[in-house]
Scaffold this motif. Structure first.
Motif: not given
Length: 855
Positions: A497-524
């Motif tokens: 499912w995760q691969d299918a979702v990111l597969g809908q985006l081109d590389e430029r938008h996948r880079s943005v998606a990675r940044r959005v997802l990372a910003l929604l994690v509180r890392h210790d």
């Protein structure tokens, strides 16, 4: 003979052979004449309805609107029931030949059959059950092979081949696809043999498609009974199954009139679902519940959830007022879901101290639990945060007893209910063997340490996700083995499912998606606790995820895809009922646990995240103190410049960084000016122009106090004054607002007045103007009287800092106190101030007055 899956009257799926007593044959009814003789067959479907042929009803001597009696000879006790032939779905015998009988009351323990589609069933074996006069009164089976559709006059019929055992007396009987267990038609007629004895093995049936068209209640619900990664809510309690053990345990503690209960369990073990869909619907009569989470401020969220005044008037006082004003409410249950969010706020200096606002909330909750009010606080928390609770709020932990541990395991029976019962409630069927296949794979994937028949409860989110994907790929109302394989089965569904979702985006938008997802994690970064989800405003994500080379439209595109595919949730102000901006959040912590790449992305942004949290915390501290030492300095300031260039900053952080930069520039100018002044004074003293050490002063051309009395003591006067102070148009105004000695006694009650005067005289520097940035052209202003602050009743109090609740008894009566903010047009954030009062004929400023109380 294949097994067929039916549903008993209480909704439980039952696997049974067609020939077994109590199997699907038990759902087949005899339509009785007035003399009690079977005129033909019918079958029970959900809703207490019997479907049959119109000509069978006519043969029984009845018609539309008439009462008719039916009997279920293969059900236990061969029960009878009475019902009425409905007029609306009646179709004449010479047309589609369909009738629907609404029973007064369906007999217990009689299974209900589900109607599917005849399309796609051609060539598959079919089963039926009827009541031919040549055999036993209780009826017998018939078998056939499903054929194709045949046009007859103005309607379609389904051909049945090899139907030698389907005889007269089968009219109205169900035709069941033995592969799916679904009714694909209803026996309508037998053509009989021609002169050459051909056609003896042929029968005709009304297809399932027509039956659904005639009676829409036969269609499956177009609602998924599984919850994906979302928690079950009160509104979806009908789909919540398999947690009776935990539900009874928690209810037992709550109704025992405990004032505080802590429910804890691992992430993904179903804590929120248990409370909202299991416990809340079964609270005793007279109980009311308010459910909130502390992500955006617990007091404000309690208000949005239905507890007025919680943000400004204190939680206990608001709860007591709620009980007094709510007719029929005897007890109030305050549910604080995802309580760990109160324990993840970064402390000053990147440490672990609790911020002031969170500390106040923890004290208020302790006050409620220790009170004698008819209020129970239920804290719902991840168990890995127990040490943090013990460290940050030991008094609250001591007050909430008992600590209820969610059962860490699920039995195979509970899992079976979780898998199958929601489907049965939604008129869905599993293909034969699929529930056992899923159950076996779930047990194998997370088997518990001690019992081979148990599994860790943390499998629930992935199980719900898998079942949701199977539902999305269903064949009509059938959940198939093919769909289960297509989605990757239990172990692989998440990754696919995760691969299918990111597969809908081109590389430029996948880079943005990675940044959005990372910003929604509180890392210790210390590794002492697990990474967790965090909420961010959509506006902040648009800024932070853009970077220097990405436009905001790309971020919006990514947010839309992630939200549509349910990797994130976006809550708008309209949905929450509040006035805050829309926020985004990962749909579940399981994504962090099961997605290694996501943890890597989050770690890459951890240094920036830590700086941003620290900067925002210092901004809040500076707003309260006005002290230059709370602005960013040194390394923190340089990091801010770096992150601004790389990421961009949300408005509050950008504003705070800009103020910090201005302060450093002014500090450099001051240092240079002091050095120059020293040189000039020395030179002038040497020439005798001035006398170093001689008395005298600079003097002023006018009194600054006059500026504070130049504006009327009205709302209009306050607005004009604040506009001038915001722009700096009145150079002496800010200094003129400094309180005089007599002002303290006029604003504060005895005892506090002296403490306030000492505090403000020692508090330096005094706020300087202009207070607004050039682009902050909007002034928002709120006011509350000292009486309203004491009672906690002013609507505007939700815009005042929570510290005013601490000071509610410290003001003298008859005062009007103002809170205001300067913002850019259309922006919710800006520079906020409070404590403006008209007293003794002039305006005076008492910023953050509760700080005079001390810690």
């Amino acid at each position: 003979m294949e097994s067929l899956v039916t549903s008993s009257a209480d909704g439980d799926p039952v696997a049974a052979k067609p020939s077994e007593l109590g199997g699907p044959a038990a759902a087949v009814a005899q339509i009785l004449t007035g003399a009690g003789v079977a005129a033909g067959a019918g079958f029970l479907v959900p809703g207490g309805v019997v479907v049959t042929c119109a000509h069978v009803v006519r043969d029984a001597g009845r018609g539309p609107g008439d009462e008719v009696e039916v009997r279920f000879p293969q059900a236990t006790g061969a029960p009878k029931a009475r019902g009425r032939v409905l007029t609306g779905p009646w179709r004449r015998p010479e047309a589609e030949d369909t009738a629907v009988i609404q029973l007064d009351q369906a007999p217990p323990f009689v299974p209900e059959l589900l109607v599917g589609l005849a399309h796609g069933a051609k060539g598959r074996p079919a089963w039926s059950f009827g009541f031919p006069s040549s055999t036993f009164d209780g009826g017998h089976e018939g078998t056939a092979t499903a054929g194709g559709p045949l046009r007859v006059l103005d309607h379609w019929v389904l051909q049945l081949h090899d139907a030698n055992t389907v005889a007269r007396g089968f009219s109205g009987a169900p035709v069941v696809d033995t592969q799916t267990g679904l009714v694909i038609g209803m026996v309508t007629s037998l053509p009989g043999a021609d002169p050459h004895q051909r056609g003896l093995n042929t029968a005709y049936a009304t297809p399932g498609e027509i039956l659904r068209e005639v009676w829409p209640g036969l269609k499956p619900l177009d609602v998924c009974p599984y919850q994906d990664f979302r928690a079950f809510t009160y509104e979806r309690a009908r789909w919540f199954h398999g947690r009776d053990r935990a539900k009874e345990q928690l209810l037992r503690h709550l109704v025992g009139r405990r004032h505080g209960v802590l429910l804890q369990g691992p992430s993904g073990s179903g804590k929120s679902s248990l409370v909202q869909a299991g416990v809340l619907p079964e609270l005793p009569s007279g109980w009311r519940s308010v459910v909130a989470r502390p992500a955006r401020g617990l007091g404000a969220d309690l208000e949005r959830a239905g507890l007025p005044g919680a943000a400004g008037g204190g939680i206990l006082a608001s709860a007591q007022r709620f009980l007094a004003e709510s007719s029929g409410t005897e007890h109030l249950l305050l549910v604080i879901d995802q309580f760990e969010e109160l324990l993840t706020s970064p402390g000053p200096g990147h440490g672990s101290a609790v911020p002031d606002e969170d500390l106040l909330v923890l004290r208020q909750l302790t006050e409620v639990v220790e009170s004698c009010a008819a209020v129970t606080v239920l804290l719902v928390m991840r168990n890995d945060f127990y040490p943090s609770l013990a460290d940050r709020a030991p008094k609250l932990l001591q007050a909430v007893h008992p600590v209820v541990d969610l059962p860490p395991t699920l039995t195979s029976g509970e899992l079976h209910d979780i898998i199958t019962k929601p489907a049965a409630d939604a008129a869905l069927r599993f293909e034969e063997g699929l529930p056992q296949t899923i159950l076996t794979e779930v047990l194998a994937s997370g088997r518990y340490d001690t019992d081979p028949d148990e599994v860790r409860a943390t499998v629930l989110p992935l199980l719900e996700k898998t079942l949701t994907l199977v539902w999305e790929n269903r064949a009509d109302n059938l959940l198939t083995c093919d769909a289960y394989a297509k989605v990757g089965r239990f172990g692989g569904s998440l990754a696919q499912w995760q691969d299918a979702v990111l597969g809908q985006l081109d590389e430029r938008h996948r880079s943005v998606a990675r940044r959005v997802l990372a910003l929604l994690v509180r890392h210790d970064q210390s590794g002492k606790s697990l990474d967790t989800r965090r909420q961010r405003s959509v506006a902040a994500l648009r800024t932070l995820a853009c970077g220097p080379a990405v436009d905001r439209a790309a971020v919006d595109r990514v947010l839309t895809v992630l939200a549509d595919e349910r990797i994130i949730t976006v809550r708008s102000s309209d949905e929450s009922g509040g006035t805050g901006p829309p926020t985004a959040e990962l749909v579940h912590d399981l994504l962090i646990d099961k997605w290694p790449e996501l943890r890597q992305w989050a770690a890459a942004y951890a240094e920036f995240d830590t700086w941003l949290d620290h900067a925002l915390e210092r901004a809040g501290r500076w707003e309260g103190s006005g002290k230059g030492g709370d602005l960013l300095q040194g390394t923190d300031l340089e990091l801010g410049r770096r992150w601004r260039a790389e990421f961009g900053l949300p408005a509050p952080a950008e504003d705070f960084l800009s103020r910090s930069e201005r302060r450093r520039r002014w500090r450099r100018i001051e240092v240079a000016a002091v050095g120059m002044s020293a040189v000039c004074v020395a030179a002038l003293a040497a020439t005798g122009v001035i006398n170093v050490g001689a008395g005298g002063g600079t003097g002023r051309s006018g009194s600054p106090a006059a500026s504070a009395s130049a504006y009327p003591g009205t709302d209009g006067g306050a607005r004009t004054l604040l506009t001038k102070a915001g722009t700096g148009a009145d150079a002496g105004l800010v200094e003129a607002l400094r309180p005089r000695h007599e002002d303290y006694g006029a604003v504060f009650r005895p005892g506090l007045a002296e403490r306030a005067e000492r505090y403000y005289q020692a508090s330096t520097p005094w706020p300087t103007g202009p207070w607004a940035k050039p682009q902050q052209t909007v002034l928002q202003m709120w006011k509350a009287t000292s009486e309203e602050i004491q009672a906690g009743t002013a609507p505007a109090l939700k815009y005042f800092p929570g510290g005013y609740a601490r000071l509610k008894d410290g003001f003298r009566p008859g005062l009007v106190i103002y809170r205001w903010k300067y913002t850019e047009p259309g922006e919710p954030y800006g520079m906020a101030f409070d404590g403006l009062v008209f007293v003794n004929g002039h305006w005076a400023l008492f910023p953050k007055p509760w700080l005079a109380l001390g810690p």
